[in-house]
Design a protein around this motif. Structure first.
Motif, short mmCIF file in Angstrom:
data_model
loop_
_atom_site.label_atom_id
_atom_site.label_comp_id
_atom_site.label_asym_id
_atom_site.label_seq_id
_atom_site.Cartn_x
_atom_site.Cartn_y
_atom_site.Cartn_z
N TYR A 128 0.23 -1.13 -0.25
CA TYR A 128 0.02 -0.12 0.10
C TYR A 128 1.20 1.02 0.29
O TYR A 128 1.73 1.28 0.77
CB TYR A 128 -0.86 0.39 1.40
N GLY A 129 0.18 2.44 -1.08
CA GLY A 129 1.77 3.21 -1.06
C GLY A 129 3.08 2.75 -2.04
O GLY A 129 3.77 3.39 -1.83
N GLY A 130 1.73 2.01 -3.02
CA GLY A 130 3.04 1.68 -3.74
C GLY A 130 3.69 2.50 -4.54
O GLY A 130 4.68 2.47 -5.58
N GLY A 131 2.52 3.34 -5.19
CA GLY A 131 3.13 4.57 -6.35
C GLY A 131 4.52 5.56 -5.70
O GLY A 131 5.07 6.34 -6.69
N GLY A 132 4.37 5.82 -4.41
CA GLY A 132 5.64 5.88 -3.88
C GLY A 132 6.96 6.35 -3.49
O GLY A 132 7.16 5.03 -4.20
N SER A 133 7.90 6.58 -3.19
CA SER A 133 9.56 6.28 -3.51
C SER A 133 9.71 4.96 -3.05
O SER A 133 10.33 4.39 -2.90
CB SER A 133 10.02 7.47 -2.45
N ILE A 134 9.43 5.12 -1.36
CA ILE A 134 9.68 4.11 -0.18
C ILE A 134 8.74 2.24 -0.88
O ILE A 134 9.23 1.25 -0.99
CB ILE A 134 9.17 4.30 0.83
N GLY A 135 7.97 2.99 -1.28
CA GLY A 135 7.38 1.51 -2.06
C GLY A 135 7.73 1.09 -2.64
O GLY A 135 7.41 -0.01 -2.93
N GLY A 136 7.98 2.21 -4.43
CA GLY A 136 8.48 1.53 -4.97
C GLY A 136 10.37 1.20 -4.66
O GLY A 136 10.16 -0.41 -5.72
N ALA A 137 10.00 1.58 -3.80
CA ALA A 137 11.89 0.64 -3.53
C ALA A 137 11.69 -0.80 -2.97
O ALA A 137 12.34 -1.61 -3.35
CB ALA A 137 12.71 1.61 -3.00
N MET A 138 10.81 -0.78 -2.31
CA MET A 138 10.48 -2.27 -1.73
C MET A 138 9.63 -3.62 -3.26
O MET A 138 10.47 -3.92 -3.06
CB MET A 138 9.55 -2.05 -0.86
N ASP A 177 18.95 0.55 -0.14
CA ASP A 177 18.99 0.04 1.36
C ASP A 177 18.11 -0.59 1.56
O ASP A 177 17.68 -1.63 2.02
CB ASP A 177 19.70 0.90 2.24
N VAL A 178 17.48 0.22 1.92
CA VAL A 178 15.52 0.07 2.43
C VAL A 178 15.31 -0.90 1.55
O VAL A 178 14.43 -1.81 2.09
CB VAL A 178 14.18 0.78 2.18
N GLY A 179 15.68 -0.89 0.16
CA GLY A 179 14.83 -2.27 -0.13
C GLY A 179 14.71 -2.84 -0.48
O GLY A 179 14.37 -4.60 0.23
N ALA A 180 16.50 -3.38 -0.44
CA ALA A 180 17.48 -4.85 0.26
C ALA A 180 16.72 -5.64 1.40
O ALA A 180 16.92 -6.37 1.76
CB ALA A 180 18.95 -4.18 -0.15
N VAL A 181 17.19 -4.52 2.39
CA VAL A 181 16.35 -4.53 3.96
C VAL A 181 15.21 -5.31 4.19
O VAL A 181 15.01 -6.47 4.77
CB VAL A 181 16.79 -3.98 5.07
N ALA A 182 14.38 -4.45 3.54
CA ALA A 182 12.77 -5.02 3.55
C ALA A 182 12.61 -6.52 2.74
O ALA A 182 12.09 -7.68 3.23
CB ALA A 182 11.37 -4.11 2.31
#
Length: 249
Positions: free
Chosen positions: A11-21, A219-224
């Motif tokens: 949820y919030g997949g269009g944002g920068s954090i959601g997109g990185a994940m 970094d966020v995507g890799a850890v997630a």
């Protein structure tokens, strides 16, 4: 791949954090379902994932609408057979000013919307995860009791409230094999606008780290992705610090 044959809802997949994940999950083999309110932003992330060979679908969903969220999750489960990872990274409505200057109704309304969307989306996923006796619920932001930054307004209070919610979910869902994990962040510098007035805030995040570094979107995507995978199965009912030591959760 870490998430091969897994299903992830963001949820919030269009944002920068959601997109990185989403990028990281798809690169590790997950089938990713992006949900949000802005079709163009969702499709931009989806196009990037498809170009990289990943599996992704999008849906316009109001994450404050419990019925819409439940219908969406049910449709995902009907299509894939289950939901393995669910994460809500919808941006908190940040009132960055001294608490004394924030009207009470604005403060409580913003916090209320944040908690509502987190509760609604987690309930929808948890309903299926309990039935399948597995799943990972990821949260983003985290609680930093050592926070000493003035002018944060409702932001750290909101993150603390979401973390309290996450702890309660952990107590209730762990017996069903569901892991709940928060990514504790001190700020992700490449989400900041590239303008001179933001340079001080960016440098402040770097300076707060003993390593003098700050987490990036990669970094966020890799850890997630690692936490959500079986490689991270021993990480449960806790926060994972991705702040290079700037936060003290």
């Amino acid at each position: 791949m870490l998430l091969e044959n897994k299903t992830a809802v963001i949820y919030g997949g269009g944002g920068s954090i959601g997109g990185a994940m989403a990028d990281a999950f798809a690169a590790e083999g997950a089938r990713v379902f992006l949900a949000g309110r802005t079709p163009d932003r969702l499709e931009a992330v989806a196009a990037r994932i498809r170009d990289a060979g990943g599996q992704v679908e999008t849906a316009v969903v109001d994450a404050l609408d419990a019925a819409a969220v439940n219908d969406h999750v049910d449709a995902v489960v009907e299509k894939t057979g289950g939901v393995d990872v669910s994460v809500n990274v919808i941006t908190m409505e940040g009132l960055f000013q001294p608490l004394a200057d924030i009207p009470a109704d604005a403060f409580t309304a913003a916090i209320g919307r944040t908690l509502t969307t987190q509760l609604v989306t987690t309930k929808a996923a948890a309903r299926h995860m309990v039935q399948q006796q597995s799943g990972v619920l990821l949260f983003f932001g985290g609680s930093d009791p050592a926070n000493a930054t003035a002018g944060m307004g409702n932001v750290q209070v909101g993150f603390d409230a979401v973390e309290s919610l996450r702890r309660q979910w952990a107590v209730e869902l762990a017996p069903s094999g569901v892991r709940t994990v928060t990514l504790l962040t001190g700020g992700v510098v490449d989400t900041f606008p590239d303008v001179p007035e933001m340079e001080g805030a960016r440098q402040g995040i770097i300076d707060a780290s003993p390593l003098k570094r700050a987490a990036t979107l990669a970094d966020v995507g890799a850890v997630a992705a690692f936490v959500a995978s079986e490689k991270g199965r021993s990480i449960a009912s806790t926060q994972v610090n991705i702040s290079f030591g700037a936060c003290h959760g």
